[in-house]
Design a protein around this motif. Sequence first.
Motif, PDB file in Angstrom:
ATOM      1  N   ARG A 136       0.831  -1.203   0.000  1.00 43.03           N
ATOM      2  CA  ARG A 136       0.000   0.000   0.000  1.00 43.03           C
ATOM      3  C   ARG A 136       0.867   1.256   0.000  1.00 43.03           C
ATOM      4  O   ARG A 136       1.951   1.255   0.580  1.00 43.03           O
ATOM      5  CB  ARG A 136      -0.908   0.038   1.241  1.00 43.03           C
ATOM      6  N   THR A 137       0.333   2.305  -0.615  1.00 43.02           N
ATOM      7  CA  THR A 137       0.910   3.637  -0.496  1.00 43.02           C
ATOM      8  C   THR A 137      -0.112   4.491   0.235  1.00 43.02           C
ATOM      9  O   THR A 137      -1.286   4.533  -0.166  1.00 43.02           O
ATOM     10  CB  THR A 137       1.221   4.244  -1.861  1.00 43.02           C
ATOM     11  N   VAL A 138       0.329   5.139   1.311  1.00 43.81           N
ATOM     12  CA  VAL A 138      -0.619   5.875   2.150  1.00 43.81           C
ATOM     13  C   VAL A 138      -0.094   7.276   2.435  1.00 43.81           C
ATOM     14  O   VAL A 138       1.109   7.535   2.368  1.00 43.81           O
ATOM     15  CB  VAL A 138      -0.871   5.137   3.492  1.00 43.81           C
ATOM     16  N   ASP A 139      -1.042   8.162   2.768  1.00 48.10           N
ATOM     17  CA  ASP A 139      -0.720   9.527   3.177  1.00 48.10           C
ATOM     18  C   ASP A 139      -0.998   9.649   4.670  1.00 48.10           C
ATOM     19  O   ASP A 139      -2.172   9.704   5.077  1.00 48.10           O
ATOM     20  CB  ASP A 139      -1.568  10.526   2.394  1.00 48.10           C
ATOM     21  N   PRO A 140       0.027   9.665   5.535  1.00 49.65           N
ATOM     22  CA  PRO A 140      -0.191   9.692   6.982  1.00 49.65           C
ATOM     23  C   PRO A 140      -0.954  10.923   7.446  1.00 49.65           C
ATOM     24  O   PRO A 140      -0.761  12.030   6.930  1.00 49.65           O
ATOM     25  CB  PRO A 140       1.235   9.691   7.546  1.00 49.65           C
ATOM     26  N   MET A 141      -1.829  10.717   8.435  1.00 52.73           N
ATOM     27  CA  MET A 141      -2.594  11.804   9.032  1.00 52.73           C
ATOM     28  C   MET A 141      -2.219  11.996  10.513  1.00 52.73           C
ATOM     29  O   MET A 141      -1.946  13.093  10.947  1.00 52.73           O
ATOM     30  CB  MET A 141      -4.100  11.538   8.889  1.00 52.73           C
ATOM     31  N   ARG A 142      -2.202  10.912  11.275  1.00 51.64           N
ATOM     32  CA  ARG A 142      -1.825  10.995  12.679  1.00 51.64           C
ATOM     33  C   ARG A 142      -1.531   9.594  13.207  1.00 51.64           C
ATOM     34  O   ARG A 142      -1.903   8.586  12.590  1.00 51.64           O
ATOM     35  CB  ARG A 142      -2.945  11.637  13.520  1.00 51.64           C
ATOM     36  N   VAL A 143      -0.876   9.540  14.385  1.00 55.71           N
ATOM     37  CA  VAL A 143      -0.603   8.284  15.078  1.00 55.71           C
ATOM     38  C   VAL A 143      -1.450   8.272  16.343  1.00 55.71           C
ATOM     39  O   VAL A 143      -1.511   9.259  17.076  1.00 55.71           O
ATOM     40  CB  VAL A 143       0.895   8.149  15.427  1.00 55.71           C
ATOM     41  N   GLU A 172      -3.164   6.374  11.349  1.00 53.55           N
ATOM     42  CA  GLU A 172      -4.345   6.740  10.578  1.00 53.55           C
ATOM     43  C   GLU A 172      -3.853   7.443   9.318  1.00 53.55           C
ATOM     44  O   GLU A 172      -3.078   8.403   9.400  1.00 53.55           O
ATOM     45  CB  GLU A 172      -5.262   7.669  11.380  1.00 53.55           C
ATOM     46  N   ALA A 173      -4.298   6.952   8.172  1.00 52.75           N
ATOM     47  CA  ALA A 173      -3.784   7.479   6.908  1.00 52.75           C
ATOM     48  C   ALA A 173      -4.816   7.309   5.810  1.00 52.75           C
ATOM     49  O   ALA A 173      -5.732   6.478   5.906  1.00 52.75           O
ATOM     50  CB  ALA A 173      -2.484   6.760   6.524  1.00 52.75           C
ATOM     51  N   TRP A 174      -4.649   8.118   4.761  1.00 50.81           N
ATOM     52  CA  TRP A 174      -5.448   7.945   3.563  1.00 50.81           C
ATOM     53  C   TRP A 174      -4.777   6.853   2.722  1.00 50.81           C
ATOM     54  O   TRP A 174      -3.623   6.973   2.327  1.00 50.81           O
ATOM     55  CB  TRP A 174      -5.525   9.238   2.764  1.00 50.81           C
ATOM     56  N   CYS A 175      -5.516   5.762   2.498  1.00 50.62           N
ATOM     57  CA  CYS A 175      -4.979   4.646   1.706  1.00 50.62           C
ATOM     58  C   CYS A 175      -5.352   4.874   0.248  1.00 50.62           C
ATOM     59  O   CYS A 175      -6.542   4.943  -0.105  1.00 50.62           O
ATOM     60  CB  CYS A 175      -5.553   3.324   2.203  1.00 50.62           C
ATOM     61  N   ARG A 176      -4.355   4.994  -0.601  1.00 52.52           N
ATOM     62  CA  ARG A 176      -4.612   5.315  -2.004  1.00 52.52           C
ATOM     63  C   ARG A 176      -5.279   4.159  -2.736  1.00 52.52           C
ATOM     64  O   ARG A 176      -6.117   4.375  -3.618  1.00 52.52           O
ATOM     65  CB  ARG A 176      -3.310   5.707  -2.695  1.00 52.52           C
ATOM     66  N   SER A 177      -4.932   2.918  -2.383  1.00 50.69           N
ATOM     67  CA  SER A 177      -5.546   1.778  -3.074  1.00 50.69           C
ATOM     68  C   SER A 177      -6.994   1.576  -2.656  1.00 50.69           C
ATOM     69  O   SER A 177      -7.843   1.203  -3.473  1.00 50.69           O
ATOM     70  CB  SER A 177      -4.744   0.499  -2.808  1.00 50.69           C
ATOM     71  N   ALA A 178      -7.321   1.836  -1.374  1.00 52.34           N
ATOM     72  CA  ALA A 178      -8.706   1.697  -0.904  1.00 52.34           C
ATOM     73  C   ALA A 178      -9.509   2.965  -1.121  1.00 52.34           C
ATOM     74  O   ALA A 178     -10.739   2.952  -0.985  1.00 52.34           O
ATOM     75  CB  ALA A 178      -8.709   1.334   0.581  1.00 52.34           C
ATOM     76  N   ALA A 179      -8.822   4.076  -1.430  1.00 49.09           N
ATOM     77  CA  ALA A 179      -9.468   5.374  -1.623  1.00 49.09           C
ATOM     78  C   ALA A 179     -10.317   5.751  -0.411  1.00 49.09           C
ATOM     79  O   ALA A 179     -11.477   6.146  -0.526  1.00 49.09           O
ATOM     80  CB  ALA A 179     -10.306   5.382  -2.887  1.00 49.09           C
ATOM     81  N   GLY A 180      -9.705   5.614   0.770  1.00 52.39           N
ATOM     82  CA  GLY A 180     -10.418   5.955   1.997  1.00 52.39           C
ATOM     83  C   GLY A 180      -9.449   6.023   3.168  1.00 52.39           C
ATOM     84  O   GLY A 180      -8.279   5.621   3.071  1.00 52.39           O
TER      85      GLY A 180
END
Length: 323
Positions: free
Chosen positions: A174-181, A191-199
């Motif tokens: 997965r490639t993700v955009d981190p938001m917080r721990v 907690e991150a935005w998962c690009r493959s799941a689009a959520g």
Amino acid sequence: MTSATERLPRLLALVPYLLSRPGIPIADAAADFGVGEQQLRKDLELLWMCGLPGYGPGDLIDLSFESDSITVTYDAGMSRPLRLTASEATALLVALRALADTPGIADTDAVQRTLAKVEDAVGQARPAGVVVGLEGRGGAVAPEVRSTVQEATTRRRALRMRYYTPSRDAISERTVDPMRVLLIDGRNYLEAWCRSAAGVRLFRLDRIDAVEVLDEAAQPPSEAEPTDVSAGLFRPTPDQSVAELELTPDARWVAEYYQVDELVELPQGCARVRMRYSDQAWMARLLLGLGGQVRVISPPELARDVRQRAEDALARARHLPST
């Protein structure tokens, strides 16, 4: 004025402390307990009135502190320091290990030193079967994973990771955009935005097998809202089945690694748990992997499925050439 909550632990520790230091100067004892000499004398006067039921001559704690030194002449059975029970030690160690694994802790070394001291104090008093800490099967967060996730979250950089999803028994890239721990129920999550799941997704750090910081900014889309965890992380759904299981001490890691609705302590370190699942095939594989360390109480269809799979495996094994 000293509060009762501050004074009680000191009173409980005073007698064994003084027994190991007969004739100690009042000034030295006061300094060790971090109180003034006048407060210590008040504590000793109170101890004079404490003792065994009956509270007559020969039942009360007897001390001598008329001069500048203290001597205990009768301890009324308070000869040993206060010790943690197994459940108290478990709770304290779990909390300390969760704190040590949390990214962003200012003084991790202090937490680790405290953890070492508590573990040393507990020693062999911990009964078999008590799961202490988060290190069970799959419970420990690899230091490189923790530091990499912390770096990416702080620097707002995207992450590429390999992640294990136990409900599907699958590993994904997965490639993700981190938001917080987050620290939830003693476990660390990204907690991150998962690009493959689009959520937005929550990823347990101990289930991240490999991770790297990418040379691109983390850019969660505008619709990426933080998850509301105020009512707990896991919310049951009507389509989930519930298994009631009895675990031996060697299988108690299941209750640490997977979410359970209920845990009841049983004799000899065993436990009975209620565990939700969506895929019966996945649950059957998990239970077969535990071998004789688990017993399925309900539902009966799950027990039959596990038994049938085990019998099929044995039947196939009989046809294998002997070595």
